[in-house]
Design an enzyme around this catalytic site. Sequence first.
Site, PDB file in Angstrom:
ATOM      1  N   HIS A 140      31.086  47.639  25.455  1.00 56.18           N
ATOM      2  CA  HIS A 140      31.516  48.498  26.493  1.00 56.18           C
ATOM      3  C   HIS A 140      32.790  49.056  26.299  1.00 56.18           C
ATOM      4  O   HIS A 140      33.833  48.810  26.683  1.00 56.18           O
ATOM      5  CB  HIS A 140      31.548  47.748  27.713  1.00 56.18           C
ATOM      6  CG  HIS A 140      31.732  48.493  28.905  1.00 56.18           C
ATOM      7  ND1 HIS A 140      30.941  48.633  29.998  1.00 56.18           N
ATOM      8  CD2 HIS A 140      32.983  48.795  29.558  1.00 56.18           C
ATOM      9  CE1 HIS A 140      31.373  49.199  30.946  1.00 56.18           C
ATOM     10  NE2 HIS A 140      32.536  49.212  30.673  1.00 56.18           N
TER      11      HIS A 140
ATOM     12  N   ARG B  23      27.631  53.513  38.226  1.00 55.23           N
ATOM     13  CA  ARG B  23      28.641  52.492  38.734  1.00 55.23           C
ATOM     14  C   ARG B  23      30.029  52.618  38.287  1.00 55.23           C
ATOM     15  O   ARG B  23      30.830  53.194  38.840  1.00 55.23           O
ATOM     16  CB  ARG B  23      27.919  50.968  38.439  1.00 55.23           C
ATOM     17  CG  ARG B  23      28.801  49.891  39.095  1.00 55.23           C
ATOM     18  CD  ARG B  23      30.006  49.390  38.490  1.00 55.23           C
ATOM     19  NE  ARG B  23      30.030  49.129  36.953  1.00 55.23           N
ATOM     20  CZ  ARG B  23      30.963  48.997  36.229  1.00 55.23           C
ATOM     21  NH1 ARG B  23      32.325  48.971  36.712  1.00 55.23           N
ATOM     22  NH2 ARG B  23      30.799  48.420  35.002  1.00 55.23           N
ATOM     23  N   ASP B  24      30.254  52.373  36.690  1.00 60.76           N
ATOM     24  CA  ASP B  24      31.490  52.676  36.184  1.00 60.76           C
ATOM     25  C   ASP B  24      31.912  53.968  36.362  1.00 60.76           C
ATOM     26  O   ASP B  24      33.255  54.282  36.861  1.00 60.76           O
ATOM     27  CB  ASP B  24      31.333  52.254  34.855  1.00 60.76           C
ATOM     28  CG  ASP B  24      32.692  51.757  34.077  1.00 60.76           C
ATOM     29  OD1 ASP B  24      33.824  52.268  34.638  1.00 60.76           O
ATOM     30  OD2 ASP B  24      32.635  51.015  33.175  1.00 60.76           O
TER      31      ASP B  24
ATOM     32  N   HIS C 161      35.539  52.224  26.465  1.00 62.62           N
ATOM     33  CA  HIS C 161      36.202  53.181  26.948  1.00 62.62           C
ATOM     34  C   HIS C 161      36.797  54.177  26.131  1.00 62.62           C
ATOM     35  O   HIS C 161      37.319  53.653  25.172  1.00 62.62           O
ATOM     36  CB  HIS C 161      37.189  53.019  28.218  1.00 62.62           C
ATOM     37  CG  HIS C 161      36.407  52.339  29.648  1.00 62.62           C
ATOM     38  ND1 HIS C 161      36.120  53.379  30.674  1.00 62.62           N
ATOM     39  CD2 HIS C 161      35.833  51.083  29.803  1.00 62.62           C
ATOM     40  CE1 HIS C 161      35.398  52.477  31.476  1.00 62.62           C
ATOM     41  NE2 HIS C 161      35.434  51.167  30.975  1.00 62.62           N
TER      42      HIS C 161
ATOM     43  N   ASN D 176      34.048  55.873  30.309  1.00 58.56           N
ATOM     44  CA  ASN D 176      33.285  55.229  29.021  1.00 58.56           C
ATOM     45  C   ASN D 176      33.050  56.344  27.978  1.00 58.56           C
ATOM     46  O   ASN D 176      32.965  57.322  28.229  1.00 58.56           O
ATOM     47  CB  ASN D 176      31.972  54.719  29.686  1.00 58.56           C
ATOM     48  CG  ASN D 176      32.235  53.634  30.915  1.00 58.56           C
ATOM     49  OD1 ASN D 176      32.408  53.787  31.769  1.00 58.56           O
ATOM     50  ND2 ASN D 176      32.128  52.437  30.134  1.00 58.56           N
TER      51      ASN D 176
ATOM     52  N   CYS E 284      38.322  52.206  35.765  1.00 58.38           N
ATOM     53  CA  CYS E 284      38.434  51.245  36.713  1.00 58.38           C
ATOM     54  C   CYS E 284      39.630  51.606  37.812  1.00 58.38           C
ATOM     55  O   CYS E 284      40.953  51.860  37.033  1.00 58.38           O
ATOM     56  CB  CYS E 284      38.447  49.932  36.169  1.00 58.38           C
ATOM     57  SG  CYS E 284      38.923  48.686  37.335  1.00 58.38           S
TER      58      CYS E 284
HETATM   59  P1  HMG Z   1      39.804  38.803  47.762  1.00 54.38           P
HETATM   60  O1  HMG Z   1      40.531  39.526  48.864  1.00 54.38           O
HETATM   61  O2  HMG Z   1      40.351  37.792  47.003  1.00 54.38           O
HETATM   62  O3  HMG Z   1      38.476  38.132  48.444  1.00 54.38           O
HETATM   63  O4  HMG Z   1      38.724  39.846  47.063  1.00 54.38           O
HETATM   64  P2  HMG Z   1      38.404  37.417  49.797  1.00 54.38           P
HETATM   65  O5  HMG Z   1      36.957  36.335  49.464  1.00 54.38           O
HETATM   66  O6  HMG Z   1      39.678  36.771  50.421  1.00 54.38           O
HETATM   67  O7  HMG Z   1      37.853  38.546  51.092  1.00 54.38           O
HETATM   68  C1  HMG Z   1      38.607  39.408  51.404  1.00 54.38           C
HETATM   69  C2  HMG Z   1      37.672  40.401  52.098  1.00 54.38           C
HETATM   70  O8  HMG Z   1      36.717  41.115  51.474  1.00 54.38           O
HETATM   71  C3  HMG Z   1      36.939  39.736  53.323  1.00 54.38           C
HETATM   72  O9  HMG Z   1      36.692  40.758  54.347  1.00 54.38           O
HETATM   73  C4  HMG Z   1      35.827  39.433  52.668  1.00 54.38           C
HETATM   74  O10 HMG Z   1      34.483  39.405  53.621  1.00 54.38           O
HETATM   75  C5  HMG Z   1      35.225  40.531  51.883  1.00 54.38           C
HETATM   76  P3  HMG Z   1      37.542  40.913  55.689  1.00 54.38           P
HETATM   77  O11 HMG Z   1      37.527  39.451  56.239  1.00 54.38           O
HETATM   78  O12 HMG Z   1      39.111  41.019  54.958  1.00 54.38           O
HETATM   79  O13 HMG Z   1      36.911  41.948  56.163  1.00 54.38           O
HETATM   80  N1  HMG Z   1      34.682  40.409  50.504  1.00 54.38           N
HETATM   81  C6  HMG Z   1      33.605  41.193  50.151  1.00 54.38           C
HETATM   82  N2  HMG Z   1      33.040  42.224  50.903  1.00 54.38           N
HETATM   83  C7  HMG Z   1      31.878  42.669  50.204  1.00 54.38           C
HETATM   84  N3  HMG Z   1      31.240  42.363  49.047  1.00 54.38           N
HETATM   85  C8  HMG Z   1      31.938  41.205  48.582  1.00 54.38           C
HETATM   86  C9  HMG Z   1      33.049  40.395  49.145  1.00 54.38           C
HETATM   87  N4  HMG Z   1      33.887  39.537  48.636  1.00 54.38           N
HETATM   88  C10 HMG Z   1      34.936  39.523  49.666  1.00 54.38           C
HETATM   89  N5  HMG Z   1      31.300  40.707  47.339  1.00 54.38           N
HETATM   90  C11 HMG Z   1      37.154  40.555  45.525  1.00 54.38           C
HETATM   91  C12 HMG Z   1      38.065  39.287  45.933  1.00 54.38           C
HETATM   92  C13 HMG Z   1      36.363  39.900  44.158  1.00 54.38           C
HETATM   93  C14 HMG Z   1      35.958  40.505  46.404  1.00 54.38           C
HETATM   94  C15 HMG Z   1      37.859  41.776  45.371  1.00 54.38           C
HETATM   95  O14 HMG Z   1      38.996  41.779  44.738  1.00 54.38           O
HETATM   96  C16 HMG Z   1      36.731  42.752  44.532  1.00 54.38           C
HETATM   97  O15 HMG Z   1      35.787  43.291  45.458  1.00 54.38           O
HETATM   98  N6  HMG Z   1      37.168  43.013  43.663  1.00 54.38           N
HETATM   99  C17 HMG Z   1      36.291  44.191  42.861  1.00 54.38           C
HETATM  100  C18 HMG Z   1      36.934  45.059  42.045  1.00 54.38           C
HETATM  101  C19 HMG Z   1      36.045  45.921  41.336  1.00 54.38           C
HETATM  102  O16 HMG Z   1      34.915  46.192  41.551  1.00 54.38           O
HETATM  103  N7  HMG Z   1      36.506  46.523  40.264  1.00 54.38           N
HETATM  104  C20 HMG Z   1      35.660  47.617  39.298  1.00 54.38           C
HETATM  105  C21 HMG Z   1      34.379  46.773  38.498  1.00 54.38           C
HETATM  106  S1  HMG Z   1      35.065  45.905  37.088  1.00 54.38           S
HETATM  107  C22 HMG Z   1      35.191  46.993  35.924  1.00 54.38           C
HETATM  108  O17 HMG Z   1      34.972  48.229  36.173  1.00 54.38           O
HETATM  109  C23 HMG Z   1      35.324  46.636  34.502  1.00 54.38           C
HETATM  110  C24 HMG Z   1      33.987  46.558  33.693  1.00 54.38           C
HETATM  111  O18 HMG Z   1      33.525  48.090  33.975  1.00 54.38           O
HETATM  112  C25 HMG Z   1      34.211  46.266  32.301  1.00 54.38           C
HETATM  113  C26 HMG Z   1      35.517  47.040  31.438  1.00 54.38           C
HETATM  114  O19 HMG Z   1      35.390  48.272  31.801  1.00 54.38           O
HETATM  115  O20 HMG Z   1      36.218  46.334  31.316  1.00 54.38           O
HETATM  116  C27 HMG Z   1      32.934  45.902  34.462  1.00 54.38           C
HETATM  117 MG    MG Z   2      34.280  49.634  32.419  1.00 56.44          MG
END
Ligand code: HMG
Ligand code: MG
Length: 302
Positions: free
Chosen positions: A205, A13-14, A207, A247, A238
Amino acid sequence: MSDAVRIIEVGPRDGLQNEKIPISVADRIAFIEALIGAGLHTVEVGAFVSPKAIPQMVGSDQVLRGVSHIGGSEFHVLVPNEKGYEASQAAGAKVIAVFASASEGFSRANINCSVAESIERFKPVVARAKADGIRVRGYISCVLGCPFDGEVKPQAVVDVAKMLWDLGCYEVSLGDTIGVGTPMKARQLLRAVAGSVPMEKLAMHFHDTYGQALANLYAGMEEGARVIDSAAGGLGGCPYAPGATGNVATEDVIYMLEGLGMKTGVDMTKLLAATNEVRRLIGRPPVSRVASALNAKMRTAK
Ligand code: HMG
Ligand code: MG
């Protein structure tokens, strides 16, 4: 040091969420199964997030459905909201992770809402998960620094950790998203957060952007922390955290833990094979020091 350490392998995933070359569902499944085969019990396999935000995680439903459970393995997936929760349940997820930030800048960039709004979004997700018998892990990003807001105070992390714990997360993973932490800061942070969430329920966690991750883990372990998130080959990063690299590498963690006399149950030869296979998929060598050293040793021995 005593006590077993629990490792959450987050490479699929990450690691893969940050790669430019798209990796097929079949290759992702093969990677996960190779990791499980190497003895890693718990693997984060995908994310039910917006396909526009992270196209690399499209097909996480097929990955989750397709991957074989070997020896009681446990698969985790990221879920940012109820839409993601529903998709995760349709694919049969048993453990999900919600992800918040300790800093406002990263929260906005990553999930398009404030920290307080994200907690509100998670409430119905966790409530539904509880009713469905699904376990929820809670992540906090930017615990030791933010690419947008700079310094992050430990109290900000404590506040979010307490909120996630009170919501019902079974474990809180502290993400040094951009790898800026150093051992003293990691130690102080763990001490501070352990005032609100039991130390055994905290995951590290880290990096490795500045090469401090192993040292930070060791400092955390001296404080009593025993859960480590790591990624095979040191993959990771990310797309919404400018400057973040991978990581801490699982091989490096295993080498350190075994050197400390801790039994990890991970077969290094098999883990190295899984890491080397990913090198083929992403088109460049893994950054893990242990993988590089062992590969060089094997070349010399031939
Ligand atoms: P948004 O644009 O505010 O959401 O995004 P929305 O509710 O307004 O929806 C916009 C569009 O996204 C719509 O589609 C929704 O249907 C769709 P459209 O009508 O435009 O075609 N949508 C989705 N589609 C699939 N699955 C969903 C979903 N939700 C809405 N769940 C949102 C907000 C949170 C969805 C967006 O910003 C997002 O998906 N962000 C994820 C970012 C991400 O995955 N980042 C990486 C992971 S975090 C990380 O790596 C850190 C970590 O490793 C720890 C660390 O290292 O610190 C965990
Ligand atoms: Mg991470």
